[in-house]
Enzyme design. Structure first.
Site, PDB file in Angstrom:
ATOM      1  N   ARG A 140       0.883  -1.160   0.000  1.00 39.69           N
ATOM      2  CA  ARG A 140       0.000   0.000   0.000  1.00 39.69           C
ATOM      3  C   ARG A 140       0.922   1.212   0.000  1.00 39.69           C
ATOM      4  O   ARG A 140       1.231   1.738  -1.055  1.00 39.69           O
ATOM      5  CB  ARG A 140      -0.907  -0.084   1.241  1.00 39.69           C
ATOM      6  CG  ARG A 140      -2.117   0.785   1.215  1.00 39.69           C
ATOM      7  CD  ARG A 140      -3.149   0.384   2.261  1.00 39.69           C
ATOM      8  NE  ARG A 140      -2.712   0.496   3.640  1.00 39.69           N
ATOM      9  CZ  ARG A 140      -3.502   0.315   4.699  1.00 39.69           C
ATOM     10  NH1 ARG A 140      -4.776   0.010   4.537  1.00 39.69           N
ATOM     11  NH2 ARG A 140      -3.045   0.429   5.928  1.00 39.69           N
ATOM     12  N   HIS A 176       2.479  -2.686   8.614  1.00 38.97           N
ATOM     13  CA  HIS A 176       1.087  -3.131   8.781  1.00 38.97           C
ATOM     14  C   HIS A 176       0.950  -4.499   8.126  1.00 38.97           C
ATOM     15  O   HIS A 176       1.430  -4.704   7.021  1.00 38.97           O
ATOM     16  CB  HIS A 176       0.158  -2.108   8.115  1.00 38.97           C
ATOM     17  CG  HIS A 176      -1.297  -2.266   8.491  1.00 38.97           C
ATOM     18  ND1 HIS A 176      -1.731  -2.397   9.786  1.00 38.97           N
ATOM     19  CD2 HIS A 176      -2.410  -2.292   7.721  1.00 38.97           C
ATOM     20  CE1 HIS A 176      -3.057  -2.500   9.801  1.00 38.97           C
ATOM     21  NE2 HIS A 176      -3.491  -2.448   8.565  1.00 38.97           N
ATOM     22  N   ARG A 231      -1.364  -1.364  18.089  1.00 39.75           N
ATOM     23  CA  ARG A 231      -2.370  -0.441  17.534  1.00 39.75           C
ATOM     24  C   ARG A 231      -3.746  -1.115  17.578  1.00 39.75           C
ATOM     25  O   ARG A 231      -4.080  -1.933  16.725  1.00 39.75           O
ATOM     26  CB  ARG A 231      -1.998  -0.070  16.088  1.00 39.75           C
ATOM     27  CG  ARG A 231      -0.593   0.557  15.952  1.00 39.75           C
ATOM     28  CD  ARG A 231      -0.368   1.139  14.568  1.00 39.75           C
ATOM     29  NE  ARG A 231      -0.563   0.195  13.487  1.00 39.75           N
ATOM     30  CZ  ARG A 231       0.390  -0.553  12.929  1.00 39.75           C
ATOM     31  NH1 ARG A 231       1.639  -0.467  13.351  1.00 39.75           N
ATOM     32  NH2 ARG A 231       0.104  -1.385  11.945  1.00 39.75           N
ATOM     33  N   TYR A 277     -39.575  -1.888  -3.616  1.00 41.32           N
ATOM     34  CA  TYR A 277     -39.094  -1.708  -5.000  1.00 41.32           C
ATOM     35  C   TYR A 277     -38.753  -3.041  -5.670  1.00 41.32           C
ATOM     36  O   TYR A 277     -38.174  -3.930  -5.035  1.00 41.32           O
ATOM     37  CB  TYR A 277     -37.817  -0.877  -5.010  1.00 41.32           C
ATOM     38  CG  TYR A 277     -37.989   0.581  -4.679  1.00 41.32           C
ATOM     39  CD1 TYR A 277     -38.772   1.413  -5.479  1.00 41.32           C
ATOM     40  CD2 TYR A 277     -37.346   1.136  -3.579  1.00 41.32           C
ATOM     41  CE1 TYR A 277     -38.908   2.765  -5.170  1.00 41.32           C
ATOM     42  CE2 TYR A 277     -37.475   2.480  -3.268  1.00 41.32           C
ATOM     43  CZ  TYR A 277     -38.265   3.292  -4.075  1.00 41.32           C
ATOM     44  OH  TYR A 277     -38.397   4.617  -3.773  1.00 41.32           O
ATOM     45  N   MET A 325     -34.055   3.896   0.409  1.00 39.63           N
ATOM     46  CA  MET A 325     -33.100   4.903   0.875  1.00 39.63           C
ATOM     47  C   MET A 325     -33.333   5.251   2.352  1.00 39.63           C
ATOM     48  O   MET A 325     -32.384   5.406   3.113  1.00 39.63           O
ATOM     49  CB  MET A 325     -33.191   6.173   0.021  1.00 39.63           C
ATOM     50  CG  MET A 325     -32.100   7.171   0.349  1.00 39.63           C
ATOM     51  SD  MET A 325     -32.225   8.716  -0.566  1.00 39.63           S
ATOM     52  CE  MET A 325     -31.648   8.262  -2.169  1.00 39.63           C
TER      53      MET A 325
HETATM   54  C1  LIG Z   1      -6.862   0.931  10.714  1.00 41.04           C
HETATM   55  C2  LIG Z   1      -5.483   0.552  11.104  1.00 41.04           C
HETATM   56  C3  LIG Z   1      -5.245  -0.152  12.304  1.00 41.04           C
HETATM   57  C4  LIG Z   1      -6.350  -0.738  13.154  1.00 41.04           C
HETATM   58  O1  LIG Z   1      -6.821  -1.913  12.540  1.00 41.04           O
HETATM   59  P1  LIG Z   1      -7.813  -2.942  13.289  1.00 41.04           P
HETATM   60  O2  LIG Z   1      -7.833  -4.149  12.442  1.00 41.04           O
HETATM   61  O3  LIG Z   1      -9.145  -2.277  13.343  1.00 41.04           O
HETATM   62  O4  LIG Z   1      -7.252  -3.152  14.634  1.00 41.04           O
HETATM   63  C5  LIG Z   1      -3.928  -0.351  12.682  1.00 41.04           C
HETATM   64  N1  LIG Z   1      -2.906   0.075  11.925  1.00 41.04           N
HETATM   65  C6  LIG Z   1      -3.086   0.721  10.752  1.00 41.04           C
HETATM   66  C7  LIG Z   1      -1.914   1.143   9.953  1.00 41.04           C
HETATM   67  C8  LIG Z   1      -4.381   0.964  10.297  1.00 41.04           C
HETATM   68  O5  LIG Z   1      -4.569   1.586   9.130  1.00 41.04           O
END
Ligand SMILES: *Cc1c(COP(=O)(O)O)cnc(C)c1O
Length: 386
Positions: A140, A176, A231, A277, A325
Site C-alpha cells: 500500500r 502493517h 495499535r 421496490y 433509501m
Molecule cells: C486501521 C489501522 C489499524 C487498526 O486496525 P484494526 O484491524 O481495526 O485493529 C492499525 N494500523 C493501521 C496502519 C491501520 O490503518
C-alpha cells in the site's frame, strides 16, 4: 421534545462509553507490559463518534491515538485531546502547517514526502515528528523492504536520508500486516522483514524509540509482534474477530455500538402482496409488516435486502423486499403485539457478525456504516446523553 428524545425518535446509534473503557482495560492485559497502547480512532472512531471515544480512551489510560487524516487529528486537538496522535495515512505536503500547529505525528513512506514536509518545517522553524512506514508486504504505502540485498541497501539509504532531514524528528518506525487473520506464515515473514530493517538501520546509526507492527488481530495472535506499541482498532469497539465477532473468543469484550430504529407503522397485508421496490418479495401468507425508518442513506447495506433479520421484542424478524433509501420492512407476523413506536434493534453485538457475513464484508465496514443522519447517543457513567 428534549435533544435526547429527538435523537431517539427515528434511527440512532447507542454508544456505550463505559464498555469502551472496559474493553480498554481488558485489552491492556493482552499487551506486553512495556509496550504502549495506541487506540485507533480514525473514521469517526469506526463510526462510534471520534471525540467522545477519544476522551474516554484518554481517561482510560490509552498512551497514543491514531487517525487516518490530519484534519481528524486537528479536530481532536480542538476538542482538548492531549495524547500523542499518529496520522497513519500518507498526507499531502499542503497539510504540513496543520501537522506542526496541532502536534500531529505523521507516517512517512517515501523520500519525496519526507522532503516536502522537511521543506516546510525547516523554513518555518518548526519540527514535525514522523514514523517511518515500512512496506513489508501490504503493498500500500511505505519504504519497500522485501527484495534482494541491493533493494534493501537502497531502501535503507532512503530511510536514512528521510530521518536526517532538517525539521523532521524520526521517532518511530512501523509496518502493517496484510493477513494477520489468516496467513500466519506471511505475517511472520512481514514481522521478520520489519525486524531486519530495524537491525539494518541500527547498524547505520538510526535507532527508533517506537517500533510497531500489530493491529487488533495481530496483537491477540502474535505476541512477538507487540514490540514497542500495539495499535488497537476493532477490538476496542468490542469484536475479537473481524468476521465472527466474539463467537470463538474468551476475552469477554463488550460490543460498544447498538443501532436502533423506532417503528413508524405496523400494517396487515394479504397473502400475495409484493413488498418494496422491484417486487422482490411476495407474501406467502397474510402478514404483518413493520416499517422501519432506516435505509441505505442511514447506512443499512442494501445488499441485506431479503437477507437479514432485525430484533423486535427479542425475536429476529426478517427484512422483506428491498431496503429503500430511508425505510425498510420487517416481517412481524409471528411476534404478537408489535406497534408503531416500538424499538427495533438493527445491529448489536450478536447481529453485527451476521450482518457482515450476509453483506459479504467484515465487521469493520458495518460499524462504520451508520451515516451522519444517524444521531449517536452516548452512555457514560450509566447516563445517556447526546
Ligand atoms: C486501521 C489501522 C489499524 C487498526 O486496525 P484494526 O484491524 O481495526 O485493529 C492499525 N494500523 C493501521 C496502519 C491501520 O490503518
Amino acid at each position: 421534545m428534549t435533544d435526547l428524545e429527538l435523537a431517539m425518535s427515528r434511527t440512532w446509534a447507542e454508544i456505550n462509553l463505559d464498555d469502551l473503557a472496559r474493553n480498554t482495560e481488558i485489552l491492556r492485559k493482552t499487551l506486553t507490559p512495556s509496550a504502549k497502547f495506541l487506540a485507533v480512532v480514525k473514521a469517526n472512531a469506526y463510526g462510534h463518534g471520534m471525540t467522545q471515544c477519544a476522551r474516554k480512551l484518554q481517561d482510560s489510560g490509552a498512551d497514543w491515538l491514531a487517525v487516518a487524516t490530519v484534519p481528524e487529528g486537528a479536530e481532536l486537538r480542538e476538542n482538548g485531546i492531549t495524547l500523542p496522535i499518529l496520522c497513519l495515512g500518507q498526507t499531502q505536503p499542503g497539510l504540513a502547517p496543520l501537522m506542526a500547529e496541532f502536534g500531529i505525528t505523521q507516517a512517512v513512506g517515501d523520500v519525496s514526502n519526507a522532503k516536502a514536509l522537511s521543506d516546510y518545517a525547516a523554513s518555518s522553524g518548526k519540527v514535525i515528528r514522523i514514523h517511518i512506514k515500512i512496506d513489508t508486504g501490504m503493498s500500500r504505502t511505505g519504504f519497500y523492504w522485501p527484495g534482494d540485498p541491493e533493494d534493501k541497501e537502497r531502501t535503507a539509504r532512503g530511510i536514512m536520508t528521510a530521518c536526517g532531514m532538517p525539521g523532521l524528528y524520526a521517532e518511530g518506525m512501523f509496518t502493517h500486516f496484510a493477513a494477520a487473520d489468516g496467513d500466519s506464515d506471511f505475517t511472520r515473514t512481514q514481522l521478520a522483514r520489519l525486524l531486519e530493517a530495524r537491525e539494518y538501520l541500527r547498524g547505520m546509526g538510526q535507532n527508533f524509540e517506537l517500533v510497531h507492527s500489530a493491529a487488533s488481530v495481530g496483537i491477540l495472535d502474535y505476541p512477538a509482534a507487540h514490540l514497542d506499541m500495539g495499535r488497537f482498532g476493532l477490538v476496542l469497539y468490542g469484536y475479537a474477530s473481524t468476521e465472527t465477532g466474539n463467537e470463538d473468543s474468551t476475552l469477554g469484550l463488550h460490543p460498544v455500538m447498538t443501532v436502533k430504529s423506532r417503528i413508524t407503522a405496523v400494517r396487515s397485508l394479504p397473502a400475495g402482496t409484493t413488498i418494496s421496490y422491484g417486487r422482490t418479495y411476495r407474501l406467502t401468507r397474510d402478514s404483518i409488516m413493520a416499517v422501519l425508518p432506516m435505509g441505505y442513506a442511514d447506512g443499512m447495506p442494501r445488499i441485506l435486502s431479503n437477507n437479514y433479520g432485525v430484533k423486535i421484542h427479542d425475536a429476529v424478524c426478517p427484512i422483506r423486499g428491498r431496503v429503500c433509501m430511508d425505510m425498510m420492512m420487517a416481517d412481524v407476523t409471528d411476534v404478537p403485539g408489535v406497534k408503531a413506536g416500538d424499538v427495533a434493534t438493527v445491529f448489536d453485538g450478536e447481529l453485527m457478525p451476521i450482518a457482515a457475513k450476509n453483506a459479504g464484508t467484515i465487521i469493520h465496514e458495518i460499524v462504520c456504516s451508520p451515516s451522519a443522519r444517524v444521531p449517536r447517543v452516548y452512555i457514560d457513567g450509566g447516563k445517556m446523553a447526546v
